[in-house]
Design a protein around this motif. Sequence first.
Motif, PDB file in Angstrom:
ATOM      1  N   ARG A  17      40.758  34.843  43.318  1.00 30.00           N
ATOM      2  CA  ARG A  17      39.615  35.140  42.321  1.00 30.00           C
ATOM      3  C   ARG A  17      39.210  35.082  43.575  1.00 30.00           C
ATOM      4  O   ARG A  17      37.173  35.383  43.694  1.00 30.00           O
ATOM      5  N   GLU A  18      39.241  34.631  44.698  1.00 34.20           N
ATOM      6  CA  GLU A  18      38.558  34.771  46.124  1.00 34.20           C
ATOM      7  C   GLU A  18      38.926  35.915  46.882  1.00 34.20           C
ATOM      8  O   GLU A  18      38.391  36.169  48.256  1.00 34.20           O
ATOM      9  N   ALA A  19      40.111  36.721  46.311  1.00 32.68           N
ATOM     10  CA  ALA A  19      40.067  37.785  47.630  1.00 32.68           C
ATOM     11  C   ALA A  19      39.267  39.138  47.666  1.00 32.68           C
ATOM     12  O   ALA A  19      38.655  39.348  46.245  1.00 32.68           O
ATOM     13  N   PRO A  20      39.433  39.372  48.737  1.00 35.93           N
ATOM     14  CA  PRO A  20      38.446  40.792  48.789  1.00 35.93           C
ATOM     15  C   PRO A  20      38.881  41.351  48.049  1.00 35.93           C
ATOM     16  O   PRO A  20      39.638  42.137  47.450  1.00 35.93           O
ATOM     17  N   GLU A  21      37.154  42.464  47.475  1.00 35.45           N
ATOM     18  CA  GLU A  21      37.686  43.618  46.888  1.00 35.45           C
ATOM     19  C   GLU A  21      38.622  44.594  46.953  1.00 35.45           C
ATOM     20  O   GLU A  21      39.519  45.387  46.448  1.00 35.45           O
ATOM     21  N   HIS A  22      38.656  45.176  48.138  1.00 38.26           N
ATOM     22  CA  HIS A  22      39.778  46.233  48.445  1.00 38.26           C
ATOM     23  C   HIS A  22      41.186  45.794  48.355  1.00 38.26           C
ATOM     24  O   HIS A  22      41.639  46.729  47.888  1.00 38.26           O
ATOM     25  N   LEU A  23      41.567  44.842  48.054  1.00 44.54           N
ATOM     26  CA  LEU A  23      43.153  44.337  47.595  1.00 44.54           C
ATOM     27  C   LEU A  23      43.054  44.735  45.941  1.00 44.54           C
ATOM     28  O   LEU A  23      44.810  44.841  45.913  1.00 44.54           O
ATOM     29  N   PHE A  24      42.261  44.834  45.682  1.00 42.16           N
ATOM     30  CA  PHE A  24      42.584  46.019  44.103  1.00 42.16           C
ATOM     31  C   PHE A  24      42.174  47.164  44.197  1.00 42.16           C
ATOM     32  O   PHE A  24      42.194  47.482  42.392  1.00 42.16           O
ATOM     33  N   HIS A  25      41.867  47.330  45.073  1.00 45.03           N
ATOM     34  CA  HIS A  25      41.462  49.414  45.353  1.00 45.03           C
ATOM     35  C   HIS A  25      43.144  49.677  44.860  1.00 45.03           C
ATOM     36  O   HIS A  25      43.729  50.248  46.139  1.00 45.03           O
ATOM     37  N   ARG A  26      43.832  49.537  44.033  1.00 45.32           N
ATOM     38  CA  ARG A  26      45.105  50.273  43.792  1.00 45.32           C
ATOM     39  C   ARG A  26      45.402  51.509  43.036  1.00 45.32           C
ATOM     40  O   ARG A  26      44.784  50.304  41.892  1.00 45.32           O
ATOM     41  N   ASP A  27      46.619  51.994  42.763  1.00 49.80           N
ATOM     42  CA  ASP A  27      47.371  51.814  41.605  1.00 49.80           C
ATOM     43  C   ASP A  27      47.188  51.325  40.472  1.00 49.80           C
ATOM     44  O   ASP A  27      47.211  51.829  39.452  1.00 49.80           O
TER      45      ASP A  27
END
Length: 181
Positions: free
Chosen positions: A81-91
């Motif tokens: 919930r606190e992770a930077p958004e770029h870690l979710f920019h995945r396939d």
Amino acid sequence: MPTSDAEGKDWSLERFSRTYLETVCDVGPGEGTYAKLFRPVYRGVWWTAIEIHRPYIRRFGLKNTAKRRDMYDEVHNLDAREAPEHLFHRDLVIFGDVLEHMPREDAVALLHKAEQADCWNILVSLPIVESEQGEVDGNPHEAHLHQWDPDDMDQVLAELGGRVESMRGSTLGCWWWSRRT
């Protein structure tokens, strides 16, 4: 628990194997169930893990050890919930047996965060039966804070747009959301 019921794994693997992927983020991998299951299907896929409970990283060999190859290419000891958004920019972003460990509104916000980070696919697996659970092995994050109704998850993912496929087993439900319609 850091493990997962086998129900729905074949269904999930079938969807994984028919989707072209270069990057995956596994949120709350625990013992690495999905990396163990999916990673042999495609070589060369970059695997990121976001694990909140630091002891699991070493205990389950999620990160480099002298005796075995990394299960994940990149491991972050964070609350998703606190992770930077770029870690979710995945396939693909995997929420395998993790969303029930947070309040519903946090889980919904996390799914929206992944979608807004332009991930292409989301895999959700969670109990669809009453599944009370408290702390496990000293990990307070193992407590189940929300009991999901499968119709509720259908609605939450439908609100993201895209295409949703689902499988309802006797214990677990699985959903594959795709940005592609």
